[in-house]
Design an enzyme around this catalytic site. Structure first.
Site, PDB file in Angstrom:
ATOM      1  N   SER A 135      38.449  32.776  37.335  1.00 20.74           N
ATOM      2  CA  SER A 135      38.514  34.111  38.407  1.00 20.74           C
ATOM      3  C   SER A 135      41.038  34.299  38.178  1.00 20.74           C
ATOM      4  CB  SER A 135      39.229  34.475  39.793  1.00 20.74           C
ATOM      5  OG  SER A 135      39.935  33.015  40.440  1.00 20.74           O
ATOM      6  N   ASP A 136      40.297  35.364  38.011  1.00 20.44           N
ATOM      7  CA  ASP A 136      42.426  36.684  37.985  1.00 20.44           C
ATOM      8  C   ASP A 136      42.808  35.926  39.396  1.00 20.44           C
ATOM      9  OD1 ASP A 136      44.629  37.243  37.826  1.00 20.44           O
ATOM     10  OD2 ASP A 136      44.280  39.253  36.527  1.00 20.44           O
ATOM     11  N   CYS A 137      43.530  35.645  39.792  1.00 20.48           N
ATOM     12  CA  CYS A 137      44.469  35.442  40.680  1.00 20.48           C
ATOM     13  C   CYS A 137      44.573  35.620  41.259  1.00 20.48           C
ATOM     14  CB  CYS A 137      45.789  34.656  40.701  1.00 20.48           C
ATOM     15  SG  CYS A 137      46.232  33.202  39.067  1.00 20.48           S
TER      16      CYS A 137
END
Ligand SMILES: *[C@@H]1O[C@H](CO)[C@@H](O)[C@H](O)[C@H]1NC(C)=O
Ligand SMILES: *[C@@H]1O[C@H](CO)[C@@H](O)[C@H](O)[C@H]1NC(C)=O
Ligand SMILES: *[C@@H]1O[C@H](CO)[C@@H](O)[C@H](O)[C@H]1NC(C)=O
Ligand SMILES: *[C@@H]1O[C@H](CO)[C@@H](O)[C@H](O)[C@H]1NC(C)=O
Ligand SMILES: *[C@@H]1O[C@H](CO)[C@@H](O)[C@H](O)[C@H]1NC(C)=O
Ligand SMILES: *[C@@H]1O[C@H](CO)[C@@H](O)[C@H](O)[C@H]1NC(C)=O
Ligand SMILES: *[C@@H]1O[C@H](CO)[C@@H](O)[C@H](O)[C@H]1NC(C)=O
Ligand SMILES: *[C@@H]1O[C@H](CO)[C@@H](O)[C@H](O)[C@H]1NC(C)=O
Ligand SMILES: *[C@@H]1O[C@H](CO)[C@@H](O)[C@H](O)[C@H]1NC(C)=O
Length: 808
Positions: free
Chosen positions: A316-318
């Protein structure tokens, strides 16, 4: 639920090995630090580590090099309790001390050089900096595949060297392969531009440069192919709004047609996975058609794993999961605490959907409850962990990697790498205007130089974002100073140029100089992550500053623009007092040297714009949030990118001049292709604006074809000018006339070729008909259309038809 708890307990008791408290102390202090803790850790299965820990390495299947990576990963995961498993699902994986499994920080970045943006990498006295290459938008302008790959190789060499010294990780969340749909996007600097094919070719070359271990590129089992470092294509998908007039990426729902999805937004990712064999894909913050991308089984499991067969992991993106809860309010209201808890727990269902690793803490904090509450099968966690460990095994994290063992301090910021960074900038710089051959400057005639403008002494601005600490900087001021006596004036108080009081001193400098170089443009205060542009103009008083300086200059005036996105500099293009214009992107740590080399003719520029430079009024015609690429006549929206926009521009996609001239001669072109359909293959109708042009069998589904039809030709490129130089040949295909709502043209190939003055080079091209002549229909069918296609070289320098006959 009772059964789940029971299983959990059983699992725990089977797995509870006894280790001495002494061994645990050793573990905690040293061997569990893993790679990026500055320790002397080499690899997990180092027998001496295990003996230090009071363990016998030979009893651990995951350290048995005779077994396959799949079996070893399974052995490792099978030994873990549920609680231990979930602690490995975040970017800061905690490790399992009793199994000798160290911590691992997954998050490192290497967009255009090893960066310290992620916590997995840092600089200190031992390694004070790494080579900072130009930002990707400029490197793309070189249109040179081998350059892109070579930069990837240099970056991975530095990364691997830093890993050996405990300063970096092995998994890099780069490159950014989102297509620049709108000129306002703040992250254009990170990307390879607006053409999905060019973006995909950049991606696969850079990824191969980072990942490939020489000689093993074509391993038969791609799941055990060794990796130099692991690369990640991001942000999947349709992510290109950061923060535009209050619409931000954490709330934005990109409404995208299946046609645009297949043709534009997914294309570079598909090429990255299939051609680059990347080992990771990152899902983005935004929603696509209502669903957060990290929670979309169709986008993740079906497409990336199913259709494209990813060999690697999905991350996932952060804090994407937090964004889902607090930004998108996905699946309901979170105001009620209780509901929030249940919801949060529900997010572990994302594992089921295909997201293996969470950059954040949601997976680690909530997945155990999710399993207990029956919301996710533990086997899904096992599968994700196996994806993760196989990647680490391919990297040599478990067994070491003798090929890269000798890399160390001498390999970071080496002379060759700094030279390559300079070369990349030289190759990317685009000559936009050069009246009366003002450039190159004749150094003998020039004694006094005025070097003015907000970027005249640029340093940090040249390395953009996702940078590290560079080895050194050569600013424009520094570089031009070695060519004569330099008078430096800023002219503006920064790119914002909110104050006109500094213009006068710059004019004074220009009045007495033999040549004036103006450094203007943008920086991260205008275009950046979380910051989209509102207009396409130079900020503040910059335009006034440039015109006033140009007006009084004694010598020729060269305008150098540093920017990622296009800038409406029509005023400068038309101003006779401005003799030449260069676009230098954000040219990296040696940017000043590269610009001076070009200005004084030590390098003949050959870069081409990877983005359309629209006129300022373009952005008033459509909101940034409308995702469609085709024009929408009912709303008065113009099309987007050179493929769909046919209005006037400041400079078009692919534009770029040289100090010499090239002539093309077409050789041995094949002019027709016949495709005879079998019984199972059918003619498909497609919409024509004018049925008069429609052939009897308009098209055929590409998935139904073997796609072995090729066409090719040679192009002789003759340098008819007086200077050696490099030419970028860009090949476009145009679909048959009359097809409704299709692109006007699309890039199908390109090649940069060096030709000495007076000499010629012949470049041969071979194209696959399905890949190069296809169209994506409104219903997202990928079709090969019959009729008269046109192949066009460059800006219509040479074009010829290719007749495609499809017969039942
Ligand atoms: C790593 O090894 C070097 C040289 O053998 C030693 O000086 C240093 O203290 C070690 N570092 C750690 C964290 O063990
Ligand atoms: C791998 O395959 C590609 C494409 O077929 C080829 O160009 C390359 O030379 C091969 N590499 C090796 C090491 O065999
Ligand atoms: C996750 O767990 C850690 C450790 O217990 C805690 O400090 C943190 O606040 C938690 N974060 C969230 C978002 O629940
Ligand atoms: C140019 O920039 C560098 C680095 O920021 C700075 O040290 C130097 O003083 C500047 N030069 C001038 C003339 O302002
Ligand atoms: C512009 O700069 C001058 C000189 O530094 C200063 O005196 C003046 O107040 C500034 N004007 C504005 C509007 O900031
Ligand atoms: C270019 O050179 C020609 C011939 O010397 C001259 O007439 C013309 O004005 C020049 N153009 C510009 C823009 O300086
Ligand atoms: C360009 O766009 C305009 C407006 O949509 C349209 O009328 C015209 O036909 C287009 N021209 C071409 C060459 O596609
Ligand atoms: C280059 O091509 C153009 C157009 O085909 C032609 O007019 C010109 O004479 C050629 N120049 C040379 C030096 O061959
Ligand atoms: C392409 O890049 C490579 C690697 O930097 C370089 O050696 C080569 O000269 C470049 N090709 C051209 C035509 O500029």
């Amino acid at each position: 639920m009772a059964i789940n708890i029971f299983n959990f307990l059983v699992c725990f008791s089977i797995a509870s090995f006894v280790i001495s408290s002494n061994a645990r102390r050793v573990l905690d202090s040293k061997n569990v630090d893993g790679n990026n803790g500055g320790s002397n850790f080499t690899h997990v299965c180092d027998p001496s580590r295990f003996s230090d820990l009071g363990l016998d390495v030979s009893t651990f299947g995951f350290c048995d090099s005779k077994l396959s990576y799949d079996d070893r990963a399974k052995d490792l995961v099978d030994r873990m309790t549920l609680a231990e498993k979930v602690r490995q699902l975040g970017n800061s994986a905690k490790g399992v001390p009793r199994l000798g499994l160290p911590k691992y920080e997954w998050w490192s970045e290497a967009l255009h050089g090893v960066s310290n943006v992620g916590p997995g990498t840092y600089f200190d006295d031992l390694i004070p900096g790494a080579t900072s290459f130009p930002t990707v938008i400029l490197t793309t302008a070189a249109f040179n595949e081998s350059l892109w790959k070579q930069i990837g190789q240099a970056v991975s060499t530095e990364a691997r060297a830093m890993y050996n010294l405990g300063r970096a990780g092995l998994t890099y969340w780069s490159p950014n392969v989102n297509v620049v749909r709108d000129p306002r996007w703040g992250r254009a600097t990170e990307t390879p531009g607006e053409d999905p094919y060019v973006v995909g070719v950049y991606a696969s070359n850079y990824v191969r440069g980072l990942q490939d271990v020489e000689g093993t590129e074509n391993a038969t089992d791609l799941n055990s192919r060794p990796l130099k470092v692991s690369s990640c294509c991001k942000h999947y998908a349709a992510y290109d709004v950061d923060n535009w007039l209050g619409v931000d990426r954490y709330h934005f729902d990109a409404r995208v047609t299946e046609q645009d999805m297949a043709e534009t937004f997914l294309k570079p990712f598909e090429m990255c996975v299939k051609d680059g064999d990347v080992s990771s894909v990152m899902c983005s913050y935004n929603r696509v058609n209502g669903i957060p991308t990290c929670a979309d089984p169709k986008l993740l499991k079906e497409t990336i794993r199913g259709d494209w067969d990813l060999h690697g992991y999905i991350v996932s993106d952060c804090d994407s999961l937090e964004v889902m809860v607090n930004g998108h309010k996905w699946l309901g209201d979170t105001k009620e605490d209780a509901a929030a808890q249940a919801l949060k727990a529900g997010y572990s269902m994302l594992i089921t959907l295909g997201m293996d690793l969470d950059c954040g803490v949601y997976y680690t904090n909530f997945t155990q409850n999710s399993v207990r509450q029956g919301k996710v099968k533990e086997v899904e966690i096992d599968r994700s962990l196996k994806n993760l460990y196989v990647v680490l095994m391919r990297l040599g994290f478990f067994d070491g990697n003798p090929t890269f063992k000798s890399l160390g301090k001498k390999d970071v910021c080496s002379k060759q790498h700094i030279e390559l960074a300079t070369e990349a900038a030289r190759e990317g710089i685009v000559l936009l205007k050069n009246v009366n051959e003002t450039l190159p400057l004749k150094s003998k005639k020039i004694k006094k130089l005025a070097v003015v403008g907000p970027h005249a002494n640029a340093t940090a601005a040249m390395i953009g974002n996702y940078a590290g600490i560079p080895c050194q900087f050569t600013s424009p001021l520094g570089a031009f100073s070695s060519y004569g006596e330099v008078k430096y004036e800023m002219g503006c108080d920064g790119v914002a140029c909110a104050n006109d009081s500094l213009i006068f001193p710059a004019m004074k400098a220009a009045k007495h100089a033999d040549a004036t170089i103006i450094f203007a443009g943008l920086d991260l205060s205008v275009e950046a992550e979380s910051l989209d542009r509102v207009d396409l103009l130079l900020p503040g008083y910059q335009t006034q500053f440039i015109n006033q300086v140009a007006q009084v200059s004694k010598g020729p005036v060269i305008l150098v623009i540093m920017s990622a996105g296009g800038v409406d500099i029509s005023f400068a293009k038309q101003n006779d007092n401005i003799n030449a214009i260069l676009w230098a992107g954000y040219p990296g740590e040696e940017g000043g040297r590269a610009i001076a080399d070009v200005a004084f003719g030590h390098y003949n520029p050959g870069g081409r714009l990877p983005l359309t430079w629209y006129e300022a009024g373009y952005v008033d015609m459509l909101p940034m949030t409308s995702m469609k690429l085709r024009p929408i006549d009912s709303l008065g929206y113009p099309g987007r990118t050179y493929k769909f926009y046919n209005g006037s521009t400041v400079y078009p996609f692919g534009y770029g001049l040289s100090y010499t001239q090239f002539n093309y001669t077409l050789r041995s072109a094949r002019k027709s292709l016949d495709i005879k359909l079998r019984k199972s293959q059918h003619c498909r109708d497609i919409e024509y604006k004018d049925n008069e042009y429609k052939p009897p069998c308009p098209s055929v589904l590409i998935d139904d074809l073997e796609c072995n039809h090729e066409f090719g030709f040679g192009i002789e490129v003759k340098n008819v000018g007086k200077k050696d130089g490099s030419e970028v040949i860009i090949i476009y295909s145009k679909p048959p006339i009359g097809i409704a709502a299709t692109h006007t043209k699309q890039v199908i190939g390109f090649k940069r070729v060096f030709v000495k003055a007076g000499k010629s080079e012949t470049v041969n091209f071979v194209f696959n008909a399905c890949k190069s002549l296809g169209v994506v229909n409104y219903n997202a069918y990928n079709l090969l259309t019959s009729g008269r296609h046109t192949i066009m070289l460059g800006d219509d320098v040479v074009s010829f038809p290719i007749q495609l006959n499809i017969k039942e």
